[in-house]
Design an enzyme around this catalytic site. Structure first.
Site, PDB file in Angstrom:
ATOM      1  N   THR A 246       0.798  -1.227   0.000  1.00  0.00           N
ATOM      2  CA  THR A 246       0.000   0.000   0.000  1.00  0.00           C
ATOM      3  C   THR A 246       0.832   1.280   0.000  1.00  0.00           C
ATOM      4  O   THR A 246       0.272   2.363   0.144  1.00  0.00           O
ATOM      5  CB  THR A 246      -0.954   0.020   1.209  1.00  0.00           C
ATOM      6  N   TYR A 247       2.147   1.187  -0.141  1.00  0.00           N
ATOM      7  CA  TYR A 247       2.950   2.408  -0.214  1.00  0.00           C
ATOM      8  C   TYR A 247       2.490   3.255  -1.403  1.00  0.00           C
ATOM      9  O   TYR A 247       2.339   2.751  -2.517  1.00  0.00           O
ATOM     10  CB  TYR A 247       4.424   2.084  -0.377  1.00  0.00           C
ATOM     11  N   THR A 248       2.295   4.543  -1.156  1.00  0.00           N
ATOM     12  CA  THR A 248       1.782   5.496  -2.152  1.00  0.00           C
ATOM     13  C   THR A 248       0.617   4.900  -2.940  1.00  0.00           C
ATOM     14  O   THR A 248       0.542   5.000  -4.158  1.00  0.00           O
ATOM     15  CB  THR A 248       2.896   5.982  -3.107  1.00  0.00           C
ATOM     16  N   ASN A 249      -0.277   4.247  -2.194  1.00  0.00           N
ATOM     17  CA  ASN A 249      -1.506   3.668  -2.761  1.00  0.00           C
ATOM     18  C   ASN A 249      -1.228   2.679  -3.894  1.00  0.00           C
ATOM     19  O   ASN A 249      -2.020   2.544  -4.825  1.00  0.00           O
ATOM     20  CB  ASN A 249      -2.438   4.772  -3.265  1.00  0.00           C
ATOM     21  N   GLY A 250      -0.113   1.971  -3.810  1.00  0.00           N
ATOM     22  CA  GLY A 250       0.225   0.965  -4.807  1.00  0.00           C
ATOM     23  C   GLY A 250       1.190   1.448  -5.873  1.00  0.00           C
ATOM     24  O   GLY A 250       1.753   0.631  -6.619  1.00  0.00           O
TER      25      GLY A 250
END
Length: 354
Positions: free
Chosen positions: A61-65
């Protein structure tokens, strides 16, 4: 002795070779209001790999993928030569209780999503990202082992979990012949040393390589903050900056700035930046495999890599240790005392090799 990114180290009790500094990809993408655009992120990736780096850290999920998706694009031509580490357990779809957590459904769905985003057939290292005290450890370990046996994951690891739970999991994996945990990711730096009480000694005993995140304490150890930043009136609440984030977390304190002051003094003596010296201090711990360095520009990354060239005197290390020392607490303080040593060993000279 100076290191280089291609001075590879073994990760825990595995045979996996990784660079002594891992490249953190949480800065890849700008969806969180900060970070690097695609072209700039590509420059960071290329600089790290060209210098011999092979260990890259991200999460589903870092930077919403976007972090995983950008890495999937960047690694098209050299995927096999890299060690890609990602994580699961954070909520992927708000409102869906099973899109997060450490349980089997979340685990398998997250891995499949990461494989698609990373544009790869396998994940080198998969971390359980955040412990939540809900799922039986046998369910987690068996799910991880199933993924290893399927070839979708090569090694498994854990982050942000209590030492007693990690050691219990490792013992169960050993007894049942399941894939062991090979790495432990924790926050560790001159400001946050509480991992020295249980987590780091546990990792050493149980065969996990320590991979510290936030080795510069969110930038506090870079020397860019002053006493003026200790009051809320000087920090715009919720403005999305690192300063407001650190203030909200309570990282900006008089104690922490005092530690940063000593670090700046030592850095001046060594002819290096505080960031380089702070990273180098973390690297000196023999239980640490590879701190994770994050950067938003190639210049920041290039500067951080200078940590590999830092060498301390005994006096400088003693000053840093004194400034950042923590209370070990019970029973560690008691067990380290001269009194206990006398009543358990007397005059005997016993060499320890751990």
């Amino acid at each position: 002795m100076s290191l280089t990114l291609d001075t590879y180290r073994l990760l825990g009790r595995s045979g996996l070779r990784v660079s002594p500094l891992a490249l953190g990809a949480a800065t890849f993408g700008t969806e969180w209001g900060w970070g690097a655009e695609q072209d700039e992120a590509r420059k960071l990736f290329d600089l790290y790999v060209e210098r011999g780096g092979n260990f890259i850290d991200t999460a589903n999920t870092y930077t919403n993928g976007s972090s995983e998706r950008l890495l999937g694009e960047f690694t098209r031509d050299n995927r096999e030569s890299l060690v890609l580490a990602t994580k699961y357990t954070t909520l992927r779809r708000p409102g869906d209780p099973n899109s997060g957590g450490p349980h089997r459904k979340s685990l398998f769905a997250s891995v499949e999503a990461s494989l698609r985003q990373l544009n790869t057939d396998y994940i080198d290292l998969l971390y359980l990202h955040v412990w939540d005290f809900t799922t039986p450890v046998e369910e987690i370990l068996r799910g991880m082992d199933d993924l290893v046996r399927q070839g979708k994951v090569l090694y498994v690891a854990i982050s942000n979990a209590p030492a007693w739970q990690v050691s219990r999991m490792q013992a169960i994996a050993d007894l049942r012949g399941w894939s062991p945990l090979v790495a432990l990711q924790i926050e560790y730096n001159l400001i946050e040393r509480t991992g020295e009480r249980d987590l780091i000694p546990m990792a050493r005993e149980m065969g996990l390589g320590v991979v510290p995140y936030s080795p510069l304490a969110g930038g506090v150890l870079t020397g860019k903050y002053s006493r003026d930043d200790l009051t809320a009136t000087n920090v715009a609440s919720g403005d999305g900056t690192r300063k407001s984030f650190n203030f909200a977390l309570g990282t900006l304190t008089e104690r922490n700035l005092a530690i940063a002051d000593v670090l700046k003094e030592v850095a001046t003596e060594l002819g290096h930046t505080p960031a380089q010296v702070g990273l180098a201090w973390t690297l000196r711990n023999p239980s640490v495999t590879a701190p994770i360095i994050g950067a938003r520009t190639p210049e920041q990354l290039e500067s951080n890599l200078g940590a590999l060239e830092v060498d301390f005197t005994a006096s400088q290390l003693a000053r840093l240790d004194e400034a950042s020392a923590i209370e070990l607490g019970a029973p560690h303080g008691l067990l380290a005392s001269d009194h206990i040593r006398n009543v358990t060993q007397g005059d005997l000279k016993i060499e320890t090799r751990r």
